[in-house]
Design a protein around this motif. Sequence first.
Motif, PDB file in Angstrom:
ATOM      1  N   SER A 121      23.559 -35.808 -21.954  1.00  0.00           N
ATOM      2  CA  SER A 121      23.699 -34.578 -22.751  1.00  0.00           C
ATOM      3  C   SER A 121      24.724 -34.774 -23.872  1.00  0.00           C
ATOM      4  O   SER A 121      25.561 -35.668 -23.817  1.00  0.00           O
ATOM      5  CB  SER A 121      24.110 -33.402 -21.859  1.00  0.00           C
ATOM      6  OG  SER A 121      25.416 -33.601 -21.361  1.00  0.00           O
ATOM      7  N   HIS A 125      24.395 -29.337 -26.819  1.00  0.00           N
ATOM      8  CA  HIS A 125      23.421 -28.815 -25.843  1.00  0.00           C
ATOM      9  C   HIS A 125      24.011 -27.656 -25.042  1.00  0.00           C
ATOM     10  O   HIS A 125      23.277 -26.850 -24.475  1.00  0.00           O
ATOM     11  CB  HIS A 125      22.977 -29.918 -24.874  1.00  0.00           C
ATOM     12  CG  HIS A 125      22.209 -31.022 -25.548  1.00  0.00           C
ATOM     13  ND1 HIS A 125      22.300 -32.343 -25.181  1.00  0.00           N
ATOM     14  CD2 HIS A 125      21.325 -30.988 -26.585  1.00  0.00           C
ATOM     15  CE1 HIS A 125      21.517 -33.078 -25.945  1.00  0.00           C
ATOM     16  NE2 HIS A 125      20.920 -32.278 -26.809  1.00  0.00           N
ATOM     17  N   TYR A 126      25.343 -27.591 -24.984  1.00  0.00           N
ATOM     18  CA  TYR A 126      25.991 -26.552 -24.175  1.00  0.00           C
ATOM     19  C   TYR A 126      26.120 -25.223 -24.920  1.00  0.00           C
ATOM     20  O   TYR A 126      26.536 -24.225 -24.347  1.00  0.00           O
ATOM     21  CB  TYR A 126      27.374 -27.039 -23.696  1.00  0.00           C
ATOM     22  CG  TYR A 126      27.249 -28.208 -22.738  1.00  0.00           C
ATOM     23  CD1 TYR A 126      27.307 -28.006 -21.364  1.00  0.00           C
ATOM     24  CD2 TYR A 126      27.026 -29.501 -23.205  1.00  0.00           C
ATOM     25  CE1 TYR A 126      27.152 -29.067 -20.479  1.00  0.00           C
ATOM     26  CE2 TYR A 126      26.866 -30.568 -22.340  1.00  0.00           C
ATOM     27  CZ  TYR A 126      26.929 -30.352 -20.974  1.00  0.00           C
ATOM     28  OH  TYR A 126      26.758 -31.395 -20.107  1.00  0.00           O
ATOM     29  N   PRO A 150      17.688 -30.532 -22.623  1.00  0.00           N
ATOM     30  CA  PRO A 150      18.224 -31.659 -21.856  1.00  0.00           C
ATOM     31  C   PRO A 150      19.061 -31.226 -20.640  1.00  0.00           C
ATOM     32  O   PRO A 150      19.272 -32.013 -19.723  1.00  0.00           O
ATOM     33  CB  PRO A 150      19.113 -32.394 -22.867  1.00  0.00           C
ATOM     34  CG  PRO A 150      18.715 -31.876 -24.202  1.00  0.00           C
ATOM     35  CD  PRO A 150      18.108 -30.526 -24.028  1.00  0.00           C
ATOM     36  N   LEU A 151      19.550 -29.982 -20.642  1.00  0.00           N
ATOM     37  CA  LEU A 151      20.342 -29.532 -19.493  1.00  0.00           C
ATOM     38  C   LEU A 151      19.521 -28.749 -18.474  1.00  0.00           C
ATOM     39  O   LEU A 151      20.053 -28.276 -17.477  1.00  0.00           O
ATOM     40  CB  LEU A 151      21.482 -28.615 -19.976  1.00  0.00           C
ATOM     41  CG  LEU A 151      22.513 -29.228 -20.900  1.00  0.00           C
ATOM     42  CD1 LEU A 151      23.581 -28.191 -21.242  1.00  0.00           C
ATOM     43  CD2 LEU A 151      23.159 -30.422 -20.223  1.00  0.00           C
TER      44      LEU A 151
END
Length: 416
Positions: A121, A125-126, A150-151
């Motif tokens: 990641s 992405h967060y 991706p998470l």
Amino acid sequence: MATVHVVGAGLAGLACAVRASAAGRSVVVWERAPQAGGRCRSYHDRAVDTEIDNGNHLLMSGNRATPGFLADIGATDRLVGPRVARFPMLDLASGRRFTIAPNAGPVPWWVFRPGRRLPGSRPWHYLRAARVALAGPRKTVGQMVPETDPLYRGFWEPLTWAVMNLEPERASAMLLGRVLRETFGKGAAACRPLIARRSLADTFITPALETLARRGVDVRFGRRLRGLSMAHGPVTTLDFGDHVEPLERGDQVVLAVPPTIAADLLPGQPVPEEGVPIVNAHFRLPAPAELPEGSPILGLLGGAAHWLFLRGDIASVTVSAADGLVDRPAEDLADLLWRDVARALGKADAPLPPHRIVKEKRATFTQTPANVARRPGPRTAVPNLLLAGDWTDTRLPATIEGSIRSGNAAASAAQH
Ligand SMILES: Cc1cc2nc3c(=O)[nH]c(=O)nc-3n(C[C@H](O)[C@H](O)[C@H](O)COP(=O)(O)OP(=O)(O)OC[C@H]3O[C@@H](n4cnc5c(N)ncnc54)[C@H](O)[C@@H]3O)c2cc1C
């Protein structure tokens, strides 16, 4: 003195009784079962020959009402966990291990440290977490986080199963978002995983009953409320079949029962649908084991089990949103889930040890946006009748923290 009649001795009813009795109210608790605790209970199991919980329960250090309840019942030291916020994870398919480790303070610097975030990641992405934290009432988690994210497999799916007991495609993003705000959004101090020291009963139920006994609260077991009579106004009697309890002027009733039972007792009261199962498997190991970093829990990806809890020589795994498994025979489930546990403990060939499968068919209400909109507050159209329970509008998912908040809210409403 006017009495508060609490119906249901799950955590919501117990929290209400503890709060109302602390405020000097006369309280009586009526419980259908022969014991208290409802969906949060423990018992001695013959197959594994020790006390087990009906299911693994994980709490977070960001909870507010739970520490208050434990302080009221003198059990603060009975909820335990590591001093740091770390969630070790194991991908059973690839064998890869990693740890999610938030940092102190509300700014999530940890996402910039490759060793602290999910493998593969990137920090950006967060960013979706901020959007989910502020989600509106109609969105599901799946609408905000696509499966291609991706998470998704390593973070959003296990988080949604664990917190919402539902798959992301159906789970309310708003409810999950509130948990994110109260935990990850506040940094490591609010994200420490906590579990009951010995058992759920030892931490929550026994000390609550002892506190109520010291205050002279009568807890009556084996009493199922079958009906309420209301003569064009307040509740006037409680019907337990073999006993009818007349209410005095000023008495109040708190229904702290599951939603379908509340709806039967109070026709016309909107309630959310319930019925999402959780399956737990408890295994007695030949010797005490330890998880990486001394953690009491291990997140599992790529298998059938979701979370592994270890207490000495008892390894227990949880499968949330278990609609696809709950009707399978217990022995099949034991074989299936032991494979995951054995691999997680590095003993892939170990034979199946003594075990117990516990199926909770109605573990939580179905926490979709439509059902969340059907959660009532503590007050009803009947002047002396209040509601409590994890399914009422606590602004949180159906959790211990939510049920205690609901009990506290009903006790406050009974004061005014
Ligand atoms: C397997 C499992 C795992 C879970 N994992 C977690 C977790 O990890 N973290 C977390 O925070 N939460 C977890 N939960 C959720 C948590 O257990 C619940 O949110 C909480 O226990 C609900 O408490 P309650 O008082 O609202 O309801 P209940 O516990 O259902 O209490 C209702 C009570 O009312 C009684 N009753 C029903 N009908 C009547 C009647 N007619 N007359 C009198 N009494 C009646 C019942 O016997 C029961 O005692 C889990 C739940 C399950 C089942």
